[in-house]
Design a protein around this motif. Structure first.
Motif, PDB file in Angstrom:
ATOM      1  N   GLY A 198     -25.238  39.107 -51.310  1.00 35.00           N
ATOM      2  CA  GLY A 198     -26.111  38.174 -52.022  1.00 35.00           C
ATOM      3  C   GLY A 198     -25.821  36.732 -51.635  1.00 35.00           C
ATOM      4  N   LEU A 199     -24.538  36.387 -51.481  1.00 36.95           N
ATOM      5  CA  LEU A 199     -24.179  35.031 -51.071  1.00 36.95           C
ATOM      6  C   LEU A 199     -24.705  34.736 -49.675  1.00 36.95           C
ATOM      7  CD1 LEU A 199     -22.587  32.393 -51.559  1.00 36.95           C
ATOM      8  CD2 LEU A 199     -20.559  33.559 -50.646  1.00 36.95           C
ATOM      9  N   GLU A 200     -24.576  35.700 -48.759  1.00 35.26           N
ATOM     10  CA  GLU A 200     -25.074  35.503 -47.402  1.00 35.26           C
ATOM     11  C   GLU A 200     -26.594  35.320 -47.393  1.00 35.26           C
ATOM     12  OE1 GLU A 200     -21.871  37.969 -44.662  1.00 35.26           O
ATOM     13  OE2 GLU A 200     -23.404  39.088 -45.763  1.00 35.26           O
ATOM     14  N   GLU A 201     -27.301  36.082 -48.218  1.00 39.70           N
ATOM     15  CA  GLU A 201     -28.758  35.952 -48.282  1.00 39.70           C
ATOM     16  C   GLU A 201     -29.165  34.592 -48.817  1.00 39.70           C
ATOM     17  OE1 GLU A 201     -30.130  39.196 -50.602  1.00 39.70           O
ATOM     18  OE2 GLU A 201     -29.622  40.732 -49.103  1.00 39.70           O
ATOM     19  N   ARG A 202     -28.455  34.092 -49.824  1.00 39.57           N
ATOM     20  CA  ARG A 202     -28.798  32.781 -50.388  1.00 39.57           C
ATOM     21  C   ARG A 202     -28.524  31.650 -49.405  1.00 39.57           C
ATOM     22  NH1 ARG A 202     -26.358  35.168 -54.782  1.00 39.57           N
ATOM     23  NH2 ARG A 202     -24.460  33.892 -54.622  1.00 39.57           N
ATOM     24  N   LEU A 203     -27.436  31.808 -48.620  1.00 39.67           N
ATOM     25  CA  LEU A 203     -27.099  30.772 -47.646  1.00 39.67           C
ATOM     26  C   LEU A 203     -27.878  30.921 -46.343  1.00 39.67           C
ATOM     27  CD1 LEU A 203     -23.193  30.606 -48.049  1.00 39.67           C
ATOM     28  CD2 LEU A 203     -24.889  29.027 -48.970  1.00 39.67           C
ATOM     29  N   GLY A 204     -28.404  32.118 -46.108  1.00 41.98           N
ATOM     30  CA  GLY A 204     -29.164  32.355 -44.892  1.00 41.98           C
ATOM     31  C   GLY A 204     -28.307  32.454 -43.647  1.00 41.98           C
ATOM     32  N   VAL A 205     -27.050  32.873 -43.803  1.00 36.96           N
ATOM     33  CA  VAL A 205     -26.146  32.993 -42.659  1.00 36.96           C
ATOM     34  C   VAL A 205     -25.134  34.103 -42.963  1.00 36.96           C
ATOM     35  CG1 VAL A 205     -24.548  31.253 -43.565  1.00 36.96           C
ATOM     36  CG2 VAL A 205     -24.579  31.741 -41.106  1.00 36.96           C
ATOM     37  N   VAL A 242     -11.894  37.470 -50.215  1.00 35.01           N
ATOM     38  CA  VAL A 242     -12.216  38.478 -49.194  1.00 35.01           C
ATOM     39  C   VAL A 242     -11.811  37.974 -47.807  1.00 35.01           C
ATOM     40  CG1 VAL A 242     -14.068  39.731 -48.043  1.00 35.01           C
ATOM     41  CG2 VAL A 242     -14.087  39.494 -50.527  1.00 35.01           C
ATOM     42  N   ALA A 243     -12.158  36.723 -47.503  1.00 27.40           N
ATOM     43  CA  ALA A 243     -11.862  36.170 -46.178  1.00 27.40           C
ATOM     44  C   ALA A 243     -10.371  36.044 -45.940  1.00 27.40           C
ATOM     45  CB  ALA A 243     -12.530  34.798 -46.036  1.00 27.40           C
ATOM     46  N   THR A 244      -9.623  35.834 -47.004  1.00 23.31           N
ATOM     47  CA  THR A 244      -8.173  35.705 -46.878  1.00 23.31           C
ATOM     48  C   THR A 244      -7.491  37.061 -46.799  1.00 23.31           C
ATOM     49  OG1 THR A 244      -8.227  33.634 -48.133  1.00 23.31           O
ATOM     50  CG2 THR A 244      -6.085  34.712 -47.905  1.00 23.31           C
ATOM     51  N   ARG A 245      -7.935  37.989 -47.638  1.00 26.96           N
ATOM     52  CA  ARG A 245      -7.299  39.304 -47.695  1.00 26.96           C
ATOM     53  C   ARG A 245      -7.764  40.239 -46.574  1.00 26.96           C
ATOM     54  NH1 ARG A 245      -2.964  40.184 -49.950  1.00 26.96           N
ATOM     55  NH2 ARG A 245      -3.429  42.028 -51.173  1.00 26.96           N
ATOM     56  N   ARG A 246      -8.949  39.972 -45.999  1.00 28.79           N
ATOM     57  CA  ARG A 246      -9.522  40.767 -44.911  1.00 28.79           C
ATOM     58  C   ARG A 246      -9.696  42.236 -45.303  1.00 28.79           C
ATOM     59  NH1 ARG A 246      -8.835  38.039 -39.970  1.00 28.79           N
ATOM     60  NH2 ARG A 246      -8.698  35.807 -40.425  1.00 28.79           N
ATOM     61  N   ASN A 247      -9.955  42.475 -46.575  1.00 30.35           N
ATOM     62  CA  ASN A 247     -10.085  43.850 -47.042  1.00 30.35           C
ATOM     63  C   ASN A 247     -10.769  43.817 -48.407  1.00 30.35           C
ATOM     64  OD1 ASN A 247      -9.015  46.257 -48.714  1.00 30.35           O
ATOM     65  ND2 ASN A 247      -8.505  46.840 -46.596  1.00 30.35           N
ATOM     66  N   PHE A 248     -11.893  44.549 -48.549  1.00 29.19           N
ATOM     67  CA  PHE A 248     -12.628  44.518 -49.815  1.00 29.19           C
ATOM     68  C   PHE A 248     -11.822  45.160 -50.950  1.00 29.19           C
ATOM     69  CE2 PHE A 248     -16.601  43.717 -47.390  1.00 29.19           C
ATOM     70  CZ  PHE A 248     -17.103  42.696 -48.183  1.00 29.19           C
ATOM     71  N   ARG A 249     -11.106  46.233 -50.638  1.00 27.91           N
ATOM     72  CA  ARG A 249     -10.350  46.900 -51.700  1.00 27.91           C
ATOM     73  C   ARG A 249      -9.262  45.991 -52.263  1.00 27.91           C
ATOM     74  NH1 ARG A 249      -5.691  49.231 -51.937  1.00 27.91           N
ATOM     75  NH2 ARG A 249      -5.393  49.157 -49.679  1.00 27.91           N
ATOM     76  N   ARG A 250      -8.502  45.347 -51.373  1.00 19.69           N
ATOM     77  CA  ARG A 250      -7.445  44.455 -51.830  1.00 19.69           C
ATOM     78  C   ARG A 250      -8.016  43.239 -52.547  1.00 19.69           C
ATOM     79  NH1 ARG A 250      -3.784  44.442 -46.303  1.00 19.69           N
ATOM     80  NH2 ARG A 250      -3.093  46.612 -46.406  1.00 19.69           N
ATOM     81  N   ALA A 251      -9.096  42.700 -52.011  1.00 17.36           N
ATOM     82  CA  ALA A 251      -9.713  41.548 -52.651  1.00 17.36           C
ATOM     83  C   ALA A 251     -10.248  41.914 -54.030  1.00 17.36           C
ATOM     84  CB  ALA A 251     -10.839  40.999 -51.771  1.00 17.36           C
ATOM     85  N   ALA A 252     -10.851  43.088 -54.128  1.00 17.37           N
ATOM     86  CA  ALA A 252     -11.378  43.540 -55.419  1.00 17.37           C
ATOM     87  C   ALA A 252     -10.248  43.729 -56.425  1.00 17.37           C
ATOM     88  CB  ALA A 252     -12.157  44.841 -55.238  1.00 17.37           C
ATOM     89  N   ASN A 253      -9.108  44.214 -55.938  1.00 21.88           N
ATOM     90  CA  ASN A 253      -7.955  44.377 -56.821  1.00 21.88           C
ATOM     91  C   ASN A 253      -7.478  43.023 -57.338  1.00 21.88           C
ATOM     92  OD1 ASN A 253      -5.722  46.075 -57.938  1.00 21.88           O
ATOM     93  ND2 ASN A 253      -4.493  44.799 -56.603  1.00 21.88           N
ATOM     94  N   THR A 300     -12.265  43.629 -59.951  1.00 19.85           N
ATOM     95  CA  THR A 300     -13.610  44.186 -59.891  1.00 19.85           C
ATOM     96  C   THR A 300     -13.623  45.369 -58.936  1.00 19.85           C
ATOM     97  OG1 THR A 300     -15.951  43.622 -59.562  1.00 19.85           O
ATOM     98  CG2 THR A 300     -14.376  42.690 -57.999  1.00 19.85           C
ATOM     99  N   ALA A 301     -14.775  45.988 -58.762  1.00 21.39           N
ATOM    100  CA  ALA A 301     -14.895  47.136 -57.864  1.00 21.39           C
ATOM    101  C   ALA A 301     -15.246  46.660 -56.453  1.00 21.39           C
ATOM    102  CB  ALA A 301     -15.976  48.090 -58.367  1.00 21.39           C
ATOM    103  N   PRO A 302     -14.760  47.339 -55.416  1.00 20.28           N
ATOM    104  CA  PRO A 302     -15.094  46.944 -54.046  1.00 20.28           C
ATOM    105  C   PRO A 302     -16.599  46.918 -53.787  1.00 20.28           C
ATOM    106  CG  PRO A 302     -13.262  48.479 -54.044  1.00 20.28           C
ATOM    107  CD  PRO A 302     -13.771  48.437 -55.445  1.00 20.28           C
ATOM    108  N   SER A 303     -17.335  47.882 -54.338  1.00 18.60           N
ATOM    109  CA  SER A 303     -18.780  47.918 -54.121  1.00 18.60           C
ATOM    110  C   SER A 303     -19.461  46.704 -54.761  1.00 18.60           C
ATOM    111  CB  SER A 303     -19.358  49.207 -54.698  1.00 18.60           C
ATOM    112  OG  SER A 303     -19.067  49.322 -56.089  1.00 18.60           O
ATOM    113  N   THR A 304     -18.991  46.314 -55.949  1.00 19.86           N
ATOM    114  CA  THR A 304     -19.541  45.143 -56.625  1.00 19.86           C
ATOM    115  C   THR A 304     -19.265  43.889 -55.808  1.00 19.86           C
ATOM    116  OG1 THR A 304     -19.202  46.170 -58.783  1.00 19.86           O
ATOM    117  CG2 THR A 304     -19.479  43.777 -58.748  1.00 19.86           C
ATOM    118  N   LEU A 305     -18.061  43.794 -55.262  1.00 22.47           N
ATOM    119  CA  LEU A 305     -17.686  42.637 -54.464  1.00 22.47           C
ATOM    120  C   LEU A 305     -18.497  42.577 -53.174  1.00 22.47           C
ATOM    121  CD1 LEU A 305     -15.816  40.218 -54.230  1.00 22.47           C
ATOM    122  CD2 LEU A 305     -14.076  41.720 -53.257  1.00 22.47           C
ATOM    123  N   SER A 306     -18.693  43.730 -52.527  1.00 24.17           N
ATOM    124  CA  SER A 306     -19.484  43.765 -51.301  1.00 24.17           C
ATOM    125  C   SER A 306     -20.928  43.338 -51.568  1.00 24.17           C
ATOM    126  CB  SER A 306     -19.452  45.178 -50.713  1.00 24.17           C
ATOM    127  OG  SER A 306     -20.237  45.257 -49.547  1.00 24.17           O
TER     128      SER A 306
END
Length: 291
Positions: free
Chosen positions: A36-43, A10-21, A25-31
């Protein structure tokens, strides 16, 4: 681990749709996974808008540390490749005609001998495309035109671009001594994939020069440009592999050698943010061994 790999994509592609492709997976699933990752890391790792996504300062820091770590993991997994069976599968490559010809001549015969279970699906296309969204494993281009977020492996000798003309043409119209004199000659136009005419590039002692030419014909294929030059239609500006045979046979003569720009390298490139498929890895091994 899957969430960290997804974050890098995601950080490399700068786009959820492209990253999901990329990830299948689906963009909504990836988002949802990124939240969830941000919540676990707290940032917060990503800045999201309705049109784009970009890393936060913390995201850039994590990305900078994750990319080499994931590359090291890929190398560790590759180190046990010799204990598997022979690589198999299909590797899809996108390349312009000139680069595709070099692959067919120098790489594919060795590939077929060493890895008979790998199929190379080579699509010839001059237009620059997003190889990931178009479903290709890799592409082949001049190094300078490869996107910076890709990993590139040079596989061909440096390619020079220069002017050529037939002896008959030069006998009739004379030989230009400087690039500026080309404006008085019949020149074979070079239309690039975006539809524009390509201005001819020259360089002497670090002094670049671009010349707009005109003539009786415009073509978008270098092999046809060489053929047109042989037939005396005008002066052509082509890459060395396209003209080498005609030059050696005396059908063409090279012009303005002192003004030839610096040679350019050709490389195969592929995304650096995901694991390399075994079939592509086999092709890369052959290319590296041929250098």
């Amino acid at each position: 681990m899957s969430d960290l790999t997804a974050f890098v994509t995601v950080a490399t592609r700068r786009n959820f749709r492209r990253a999901a492709n990329d990830l299948g997976t689906a963009p909504s699933t990836l988002s949802h996974a990124m939240r969830g990752l941000e919540e676990r890391l707290g940032v917060r790792l990503l800045n999201r808008t309705t049109r784009s996504v970009s890393p936060t300062e913390a995201g850039f820091e994590l990305l900078a540390r994750l990319q080499p770590a994931l590359a090291t993991l890929d190398q560790a997994l590759d180190s046990v490749a010799g204990f598997r069976g022979r690589p198999s599968g299909t590797v899809r490559i996108n390349a312009p005609r000139l680069a595709a010809a070099l692959l067919v001549r120098d790489i594919l015969p060795v590939m077929a001998e060493r890895f008979p279970d790998v199929v190379v699906d080579l699509v010839v296309e001059g237009k620059l495309i997003d190889i990931v969204s178009a479903g290709f494993d890799a592409g082949v281009r001049l190094v300078e035109s490869i996107p910076r977020d890709m990993i590139a492996v040079v596989f061909a000798d440096a390619v020079s671009f220069f002017c050529v003309a037939s002896p008959d043409y030069l006998e009739r119209f004379g030989e230009p001594m400087t690039p500026d004199e080309l404006t008085k000659h019949r020149c074979i136009g070079h239309r690039v994939p975006n539809g524009k005419l390509y201005p001819w590039e020259f360089d002497r002692a670090g002094r670049p020069l671009m010349v707009d030419t005109s003539g009786p014909v415009i073509l978008d294929d270098e092999e046809l440009m060489v053929e047109a030059a042989i037939k005396g239609l005008g002066i052509a500006y082509v890459a060395s592999p396209a003209a080498d045979a005609a030059l050696a046979a005396g059908h063409l003569r090279r012009l303005l050698p002192a003004w030839t720009p610096a040679p350019e390298k050709i490389a195969i490139y592929y995304p650096g943010h995901r694991a390399v498929p075994p079939a592509l890895r086999a092709l890369l091994d052959v290319i590296k061994a041929a250098r």
